[in-house]
Design an enzyme around this catalytic site. Structure first.
Site, short mmCIF file in Angstrom:
data_model
loop_
_atom_site.label_atom_id
_atom_site.label_comp_id
_atom_site.label_asym_id
_atom_site.label_seq_id
_atom_site.Cartn_x
_atom_site.Cartn_y
_atom_site.Cartn_z
N LYS A 109 51.31 -11.65 41.61
CA LYS A 109 52.19 -11.04 42.64
C LYS A 109 53.22 -10.13 41.99
O LYS A 109 53.38 -8.98 42.38
CB LYS A 109 52.90 -12.15 43.42
CG LYS A 109 54.06 -11.65 44.27
CD LYS A 109 54.69 -12.75 45.09
CE LYS A 109 55.82 -13.50 44.43
NZ LYS A 109 57.10 -12.79 44.32
N ASN A 110 53.92 -10.67 40.98
CA ASN A 110 55.05 -9.93 40.43
C ASN A 110 54.65 -8.79 39.49
O ASN A 110 55.49 -8.04 39.01
CB ASN A 110 56.03 -10.89 39.74
CG ASN A 110 56.74 -11.76 40.78
OD1 ASN A 110 56.69 -11.47 41.97
ND2 ASN A 110 57.37 -12.84 40.32
N CYS A 140 64.19 -14.34 49.44
CA CYS A 140 64.32 -15.79 49.45
C CYS A 140 65.78 -16.21 49.41
O CYS A 140 66.65 -15.44 49.00
CB CYS A 140 63.68 -16.39 48.21
SG CYS A 140 61.95 -16.16 48.12
N ARG A 177 71.62 -12.71 44.47
CA ARG A 177 70.73 -11.60 44.13
C ARG A 177 71.34 -10.21 44.38
O ARG A 177 70.86 -9.45 45.24
CB ARG A 177 69.38 -11.77 44.82
CG ARG A 177 68.77 -13.13 44.49
CD ARG A 177 67.37 -13.26 44.94
NE ARG A 177 66.42 -12.73 43.98
CZ ARG A 177 65.12 -12.72 44.17
NH1 ARG A 177 64.60 -13.18 45.28
NH2 ARG A 177 64.31 -12.24 43.24
N ASP A 233 60.52 -19.68 38.07
CA ASP A 233 59.53 -19.82 39.15
C ASP A 233 58.66 -21.07 39.00
O ASP A 233 57.91 -21.42 39.92
CB ASP A 233 58.63 -18.58 39.21
CG ASP A 233 59.40 -17.34 39.63
OD1 ASP A 233 60.50 -17.49 40.18
OD2 ASP A 233 58.89 -16.23 39.40
N ARG A 283 53.58 -16.07 50.80
CA ARG A 283 54.07 -14.84 50.15
C ARG A 283 53.53 -14.74 48.72
O ARG A 283 53.45 -13.63 48.18
CB ARG A 283 55.60 -14.85 50.09
CG ARG A 283 56.24 -14.64 51.43
CD ARG A 283 57.73 -14.59 51.29
NE ARG A 283 58.11 -13.51 50.38
CZ ARG A 283 59.36 -13.22 50.06
NH1 ARG A 283 60.34 -13.91 50.57
NH2 ARG A 283 59.64 -12.24 49.23
N1 EPU Z 1 70.88 -9.77 38.78
C1 EPU Z 1 72.13 -9.23 38.94
N2 EPU Z 1 72.20 -7.92 39.35
C2 EPU Z 1 71.09 -7.17 39.60
C3 EPU Z 1 69.82 -7.75 39.42
C4 EPU Z 1 69.75 -9.06 38.99
O1 EPU Z 1 73.15 -9.88 38.73
O2 EPU Z 1 71.25 -6.01 39.97
C5 EPU Z 1 70.78 -11.18 38.32
C6 EPU Z 1 70.08 -12.10 39.32
O3 EPU Z 1 70.93 -12.49 40.37
C7 EPU Z 1 69.64 -13.24 38.43
C8 EPU Z 1 69.35 -12.53 37.11
O4 EPU Z 1 69.95 -11.24 37.19
O5 EPU Z 1 70.67 -14.14 38.26
C9 EPU Z 1 67.91 -12.34 36.76
O6 EPU Z 1 67.17 -11.99 37.90
P1 EPU Z 1 66.06 -10.84 37.87
O7 EPU Z 1 66.71 -9.56 38.31
O8 EPU Z 1 65.35 -10.86 36.59
O9 EPU Z 1 65.11 -11.32 39.04
P2 EPU Z 1 64.26 -10.36 39.93
O10 EPU Z 1 63.84 -9.19 39.14
O11 EPU Z 1 64.95 -10.12 41.21
C10 EPU Z 1 61.93 -11.35 39.34
C11 EPU Z 1 60.82 -12.01 40.11
C12 EPU Z 1 61.29 -13.37 40.59
C13 EPU Z 1 61.65 -14.21 39.36
C14 EPU Z 1 62.73 -13.48 38.55
C15 EPU Z 1 63.09 -14.18 37.26
C16 EPU Z 1 59.63 -10.14 41.05
C17 EPU Z 1 59.22 -9.37 42.25
N3 EPU Z 1 60.45 -11.17 41.23
O12 EPU Z 1 63.01 -11.25 40.25
O13 EPU Z 1 60.19 -13.97 41.26
O14 EPU Z 1 62.14 -15.45 39.77
O15 EPU Z 1 62.28 -12.16 38.21
O16 EPU Z 1 61.97 -14.31 36.45
O17 EPU Z 1 59.18 -9.84 39.95
C18 EPU Z 1 59.15 -15.37 42.82
O18 EPU Z 1 58.07 -14.84 42.51
O19 EPU Z 1 59.22 -16.40 43.53
C19 EPU Z 1 60.39 -14.77 42.35
C20 EPU Z 1 61.57 -15.03 42.91
#
Ligand code: EPU
Length: 437
Positions: free
Chosen positions: A30-31, A125, A130, A323, A416
């Site tokens: 998915k990701n 979610c 976030r 995850d 999802r």
């Molecule tokens: N963060 C910030 N500011 C930003 C972006 C992120 O503070 O602008 C923080 C987040 O709040 C978090 C940390 O940075 O505390 C890391 O989060 P990250 O941005 O890496 O998460 P993401 O990119 O939003 C992806 C996956 C998630 C997975 C996370 C961590 C996708 C589409 N989603 O999310 O997947 O948990 O990386 O590995 O790639 C899932 O599949 O269930 C899922 C939530």
């Protein structure tokens, strides 16, 4: 787009017995698929991508692409050809963006290709706050103007396009790394992304972009360098691109196998991507054999209480993935010892613990990020409502090891991220039925 009904899984628990057996094949990730779909917007012409999982989030992304003007032609199973017009739309579908946090990934390619993008504050979610500050400051570093209003955000590139720049992430972010990498691909000059995330999905995206002519180095390390094309779109790749296997589905099935199966083979996966989990399970006593692209649980006849506990601290790759934290906690409720669980990435990702305690688990919540899990404890079947994708999957694992029946509702969350979950479980011997809640 898939209709979203409130459905539940009715699951007959195994009461700790290891009755399951068979083979499970892993879908595309998915990701990885979501950023790859967004990346098609950078291409001039046609591109075919295969191994796209058939799940709610990819269906939503396909609709999002169509609404931007892309023509999508389904091919064989899990394969689509995308025809990108020379001029695409600049507004991300509001309904989809509000329901899917990952929609923000599309903002990078749209901004780079069309010069502006408008989107609402992305939803998703309930796993934590976030924020999107990293995306916005990254765009500003590339020269874009960021305007925030009541409806969301409008980003505008300079008249002659985005400008390459050095940008350092004050916190590692998977999707912000992917999004800025895509935006930088068409910028003028060189971009260096410092403290970039190193997840395998980022490497998969970079490989795809490179097959389309992008000049990227350092993917999979914390410094990624992108030499922009100066406004020129990427070209159609020669081959069909295959999405990498889903490491979270792989790990989830591995945990189900360790707890509930005598023999389980997991195919079409990349065990390297789940090494932290395979290592911990093997150290715990699970009879697990690792091959190049398959995992094998064999002669798993000892009771789960003979396995030993381990502590988890979620971490960026290659550390323990957030995850897989929830499914792993179910494992820890069944094995002997006390485990410390420390969720470091998202502040809302331990909320589900109350439901597992309600099933009979011995869990002590220390604060929003930390808990102690003591095992083994027998779990009783219950009516449960999934709060998010991964906790929903953990409820299914808990229902499988429990005594008696469980209902796991709010299946739209699990759907999802996991394709045909009940069919897969049924194929290895689970008594499971999808019912309207
Ligand atoms: N963060 C910030 N500011 C930003 C972006 C992120 O503070 O602008 C923080 C987040 O709040 C978090 C940390 O940075 O505390 C890391 O989060 P990250 O941005 O890496 O998460 P993401 O990119 O939003 C992806 C996956 C998630 C997975 C996370 C961590 C996708 C589409 N989603 O999310 O997947 O948990 O990386 O590995 O790639 C899932 O599949 O269930 C899922 C939530």
């Amino acid at each position: 787009m898939t209709t979203i009904r409130n459905e539940a899984l009715h699951i007959q628990g195994l009461g700790g017995e290891k009755k399951l057996s068979g083979t499970l094949s892993i879908e595309g990730a998915k990701n990885a698929a979501l950023p790859l779909l967004a990346a098609t917007l950078l291409i001039d012409g046609d591109v075919t991508i295969t191994n796209i999982p058939s799940i709610l989030d990819t269906n939503r992304s396909l609709t999002l692409l169509e609404n931007l003007g892309v023509t999508i032609t389904p091919g064989k199973d899990h394969e689509y050809t995308f025809t990108i017009p020379s001029e695409c739309g600049t507004e991300l579908d509001e309904e989809i963006s509000k329901h899917m946090r990952a929609s923000i990934i599309f903002s990078g390619p749209v901004l780079a290709r069309s010069g502006s993008v408008r989107f609402p504050h992305p939803g998703g979610c309930v796993i934590g706050e976030r924020p999107i500050d990293l995306f916005l400051s990254g765009y500003e570093a590339l020269g874009a103007a960021v305007e925030k209003n009541d409806d969301g955000y409008v980003l505008t590139a300079p008249k002659d396009g985005l400008k390459g720049s050095n940008f350092f992430f004050i916190q590692q972010s998977v999707t912000a790394t992917e999004t800025l990498m895509m935006a930088a691909v068409m910028a003028h000059g060189t971009t260096v992304l410092g403290n970039a995330a190193v997840e395998p999905e980022i490497v998969d995206l970079a490989l795809f972009l490179k097959k389309c002519g992008a000049r990227i180095t350092g993917e999979g390390t914390h410094t990624i360098t992108i030499e922009g094309t100066g406004g020129v779109p990427l070209t159609s790749p020669e081959e069909v691109y295959t999405v990498m296997p889903d490491r979270i589905e792989t790990g989830s099935f591995l945990i189900i196998g360790a707890l509930c199966a005598q023999n389980l083979t997991i195919t079409n996966c990349n065990p390297e991507h789940v090494e932290i989990l395979t290592q911990l399970l093997q150290d715990s006593g699970v009879p697990l054999r690792v091959e190049k692209d398959s995992l094998h649980i064999e002669n798993n006849t000892v009771p789960n209480s003979d396995f030993s506990s381990f502590s988890i601290k979620t971490h960026e790759y290659p550390g323990f993935p957030t995850d897989l934290q929830a499914p792993a906690v179910i494992f820890l409720t069944q094995v002997t010892g006390e485990a410390k669980v420390f969720e470091t990435i998202f502040e809302g990702r331990l909320r589900y613990l109350d439901d597992i305690m309600y099933m009979g688990a011995d869990i002590e919540r220390l604060d929003i990020h930390r808990a102690l899990v003591r095992g083994p404890r027998e779990l009783e079947g219950r009516r449960l409502s999934s709060p998010d994708i991964r906790a929903g999957l953990a409820y299914i694992v808990a229902a499988l090891v429990a005594h008696g029946e469980s209902y796991v509702s709010n299946m739209m969350y699990v759907d999802r991220g996991y394709e045909n979950i009940e069919k897969k479980l049924e194929s290895i011997g689970v008594q499971v039925k999808r019912v309207t809640d």
